[in-house]
Design a protein around this motif. Structure first.
Motif, PDB file in Angstrom:
ATOM      1  N   GLN A   1      11.917  -5.043  -7.842  1.00 62.02           N
ATOM      2  CA  GLN A   1      11.786  -5.609  -6.852  1.00 62.02           C
ATOM      3  C   GLN A   1      10.979  -5.125  -5.612  1.00 62.02           C
ATOM      4  N   GLN A   2      10.624  -3.781  -6.140  1.00 64.97           N
ATOM      5  CA  GLN A   2       9.776  -3.149  -4.815  1.00 64.97           C
ATOM      6  C   GLN A   2       8.430  -3.852  -4.835  1.00 64.97           C
ATOM      7  N   PRO A   3       7.978  -4.052  -3.667  1.00 70.80           N
ATOM      8  CA  PRO A   3       6.703  -4.752  -3.159  1.00 70.80           C
ATOM      9  C   PRO A   3       5.459  -3.944  -3.649  1.00 70.80           C
ATOM     10  N   PRO A   4       4.481  -4.312  -3.622  1.00 64.78           N
ATOM     11  CA  PRO A   4       3.159  -3.581  -4.076  1.00 64.78           C
ATOM     12  C   PRO A   4       2.921  -2.661  -2.868  1.00 64.78           C
ATOM     13  N   MET A   5       2.104  -1.460  -3.025  1.00 63.65           N
ATOM     14  CA  MET A   5       1.677  -0.509  -1.918  1.00 63.65           C
ATOM     15  C   MET A   5       0.526  -0.874  -1.897  1.00 63.65           C
ATOM     16  N   ASN A   6       0.053  -0.640  -0.473  1.00 69.66           N
ATOM     17  CA  ASN A   6      -1.424  -0.449  -0.009  1.00 69.66           C
ATOM     18  C   ASN A   6      -1.396   0.719   0.718  1.00 69.66           C
ATOM     19  N   VAL A   7      -1.991   1.962   0.267  1.00 69.68           N
ATOM     20  CA  VAL A   7      -1.634   3.063   0.539  1.00 69.68           C
ATOM     21  C   VAL A   7      -3.230   3.718   0.692  1.00 69.68           C
ATOM     22  N   VAL A   8      -3.403   4.520   1.974  1.00 68.43           N
ATOM     23  CA  VAL A   8      -4.486   5.231   2.336  1.00 68.43           C
ATOM     24  C   VAL A   8      -4.056   6.676   2.276  1.00 68.43           C
ATOM     25  N   LEU A   9      -4.457   7.406   1.628  1.00 68.45           N
ATOM     26  CA  LEU A   9      -4.274   8.701   1.753  1.00 68.45           C
ATOM     27  C   LEU A   9      -5.461   9.636   2.648  1.00 68.45           C
ATOM     28  N   LEU A  10      -4.773   9.973   3.864  1.00 73.15           N
ATOM     29  CA  LEU A  10      -5.965  10.818   5.092  1.00 73.15           C
ATOM     30  C   LEU A  10      -5.596  12.396   4.606  1.00 73.15           C
ATOM     31  N   VAL A  11      -6.488  12.848   4.099  1.00 73.06           N
ATOM     32  CA  VAL A  11      -6.402  14.320   3.419  1.00 73.06           C
ATOM     33  C   VAL A  11      -7.274  15.512   4.410  1.00 73.06           C
TER      34      VAL A  11
END
Length: 565
Positions: free
Chosen positions: A194-204
């Motif tokens: 049931q978890q929604p999609p992830m739109n993730v930006v890693l700022l490193v």
């Protein structure tokens, strides 16, 4: 429960705030370009041991806004340097907040605070103690230490009312005539399907200071664990900053896992720390690929040498808060030590509807980016506030243990414009009050000359100790909802051992945090007593977190016997 994976202690805070302080100067583009071609600087020397010192002690502390700066031990007294001398690497900053005091119910019957699922303080304290040094008292936030651990509290039945609230009353182990009120809130857990999609930006942060093994190399191990958990519907991008900013990975679907791993493996440290537009660029990328049906988040990973290009911390908070309103949240992963601006990091995480985590080992990386990723990444409620109204017929005084940096005014509870804590799927929140029974009022203060004969207003409901309210918003909603229930005097446990193991263990952790802070209420409750209480409440402990805690308490006792402060 699945905990706030983001336990930030020593990390990115220091430099992050150093670069954001009102006195800091933003690096000019030309200088940044010049720095890019320079050789990477050698890793900094390990920071000098830190210790909590009084104003007259061997290490001064200087007030900086709402935080205190703890400088490394330098020279023995007498000695003085002006505050600006300490704006250098190796300076740790923590929120300055005195411990909560006992409050008379007849004067102030209502207590209100924002919930907190961060676990930053525990990881920082653990690192300091395992290194053989006591942490600064200001670095110890009792509520974050308590909330670091998983608890098997009662679960809510549906997502439409995403919280279950349970309470327990028990004798105080450090003051026989007092009681402890334990309040537990558990969020609805969302299963993987049931978890929604992830739109993730890693700022490193890939500046030169990130070279040591406990910084970028450790983060890369954690990112690989994160990459292994990606699903085809997820999307991840990587933005780096050092002498400038760079897109290391354009938004890439989770199905192309090898491409993500290759980008992670290629990360290397070098150059100066300019990165003036790093945060702005990461947010811009997240917004450009915004998905209303997904979790949209920027995850900042740094050792603290972070210059966001905004010199005023209040303006930085406004920037992050504005982006929060757009639906993009901010979480923070910190590594290393000596460049900690914990004070700002806490404010940013709160403003960004995210979590702050401190990664001090591969096991913590696994906890933060692996087993607890679901609860951290997927919010089920925003602006979660708690309010407790005490009955003067039963309670003379109360003291909230911890939450000093999250206290709210009574009227803030119903004001939906007031920002508060956020909770992810399966998160739990624990709050503990020490309460003084009504009959003990005379031991606290002298009676009022003109108050004789005044009867408690709640006489008709004398079976209630207090009334608990939890207010929250579902994601995407602007109007809050309310959960409330009374706590009845007759439900109190006659002995501490009769209380459930989870509640007893939480009390042990709260006692440990108070002792580390030097709070007088715990002056006669020894570390050995705390270890015994915690050891008797370990329960199943499948991941070994509670066993580790017991050993940490015993180690602290040994440090005291060895002459450590």
């Amino acid at each position: 429960m699945r905990h706030a994976a983001f336990a930030l202690p020593a990390l990115a805070a220091a430099s992050l705030l150093a670069a954001c302080s009102t006195e800091s100067q933003l690096a000019q583009p030309a200088a940044a370009e010049a720095g890019a071609s320079a050789a990477a600087p050698a890793p900094p020397a390990p920071p000098a041991p830190q210790q909590r010192v009084a104003v007259s002690g061997s290490r001064p502390r200087f007030a900086t806004g709402d935080a205190f700066t703890y400088a490394p031990a330098l020279a023995p007294p007498p000695y003085f340097m002006p505050p600006h001398v300490f704006k250098m690497p190796g300076v740790d900053k923590f929120p300055d907040s005195a411990a909560n005091k006992a409050i008379l119910v007849e004067e102030q019957p209502v207590s209100t605070f924002s919930t907190d699922v961060d676990t930053a303080s525990y990881a920082f304290v653990r690192r300091q103690l395992t290194a053989g040094r006591m942490p600064p008292a200001a670095a110890v936030r009792v509520e974050e230490m308590v909330n670091y651990f998983p608890y098997d509290y009662a679960r809510p039945s549906s997502r439409s009312q995403p919280f279950a609230v349970t309470t327990a009353v028990m004798p105080s182990p450090w003051k026989a005539e007092n009681q402890l009120l334990h309040i537990a809130v558990r969020g609805f857990d969302v299963n993987a399907a049931q978890q929604p999609p992830m739109n993730v930006v890693l700022l490193v942060d890939v500046s030169g200071s990130m070279g040591p093994q406990d910084r970028l190399p450790l983060l890369k191990q954690g990112f690989r664990l994160f990459a292994e958990s990606l699903r085809p519907q997820d999307r991840v991008a990587i933005v780096t900053y050092a002498s400038g900013t760079k897109v290391a990975l354009e938004p890439t679907g989770g199905g192309d896992r090898q491409k993500v791993l290759d980008a992670i493996n290629a990360l290397g440290a070098g150059g100066s720390t300019a990165g003036a537009d790093g945060l702005q660029r990461a947010y811009a990328m997240a917004e450009r690929h915004f998905d209303k049906d997904a979790v949209n988040r920027v995850i900042l990973a740094t050792d603290g040498d972070f210059n966001v290009g905004i010199t005023d911390p209040r303006e930085l908070e406004k920037f992050v808060a504005a982006k929060r309103k757009s639906g993009v949240y901010l979480s923070i992963l910190g590594v290393g030590s000596g460049n900690l601006n914990d004070a700002l990091m806490q404010r940013l995480a709160q403003s960004g509807n995210g979590n702050a985590a401190y990664i001090d080992s591969l096991l913590e990386a696994r906890k933060a980016l692996g087993e607890e990723l679901g609860s951290t990444m997927f919010p089920i409620a925003n602006d979660v506030k708690m309010q407790v109204e005490f009955n003067p017929a039963q309670v003379a005084a109360y003291r909230l243990i911890g939450y000093e940096t999250r206290m709210l005014a009574r009227q803030d509870f119903k004001d939906d414009k007031v920002d508060a804590g956020d909770m992810g799927a399966g998160h739990t929140v624990t709050a503990i009050y020490e309460i003084t029974p009504a009959g003990a009022a005379g031991t606290l203060v002298d009676p009022l000359r003109y108050g004789e004969g005044k009867k408690p207003a709640a006489q008709a409901k004398s079976d209630e100790l207090c009334f608990v309210r939890v207010r929250y918003k579902l994601p995407g909603e602007s109007q809050s909802r309310l959960v409330e229930q009374p706590v009845r005097a007759g439900t109190a446990h006659k002995s501490l051992q009769a209380a459930p193991a989870d509640q007893r263990f939480a009390v042990a952790v709260a006692a440990f945090g108070q002792r580390l802070r030097g709070e007088q209420q715990l002056a006669d409750y020894a570390y050995a007593d705390i270890a015994e209480l915690a050891n008797g409440a370990r329960g199943a402990d499948s991941e070994g977190y509670r066993a580790e805690f017991v050993n940490l308490v015993r180690m602290t006792e040994a440090l005291g016997k060895a002459g450590q402060p």
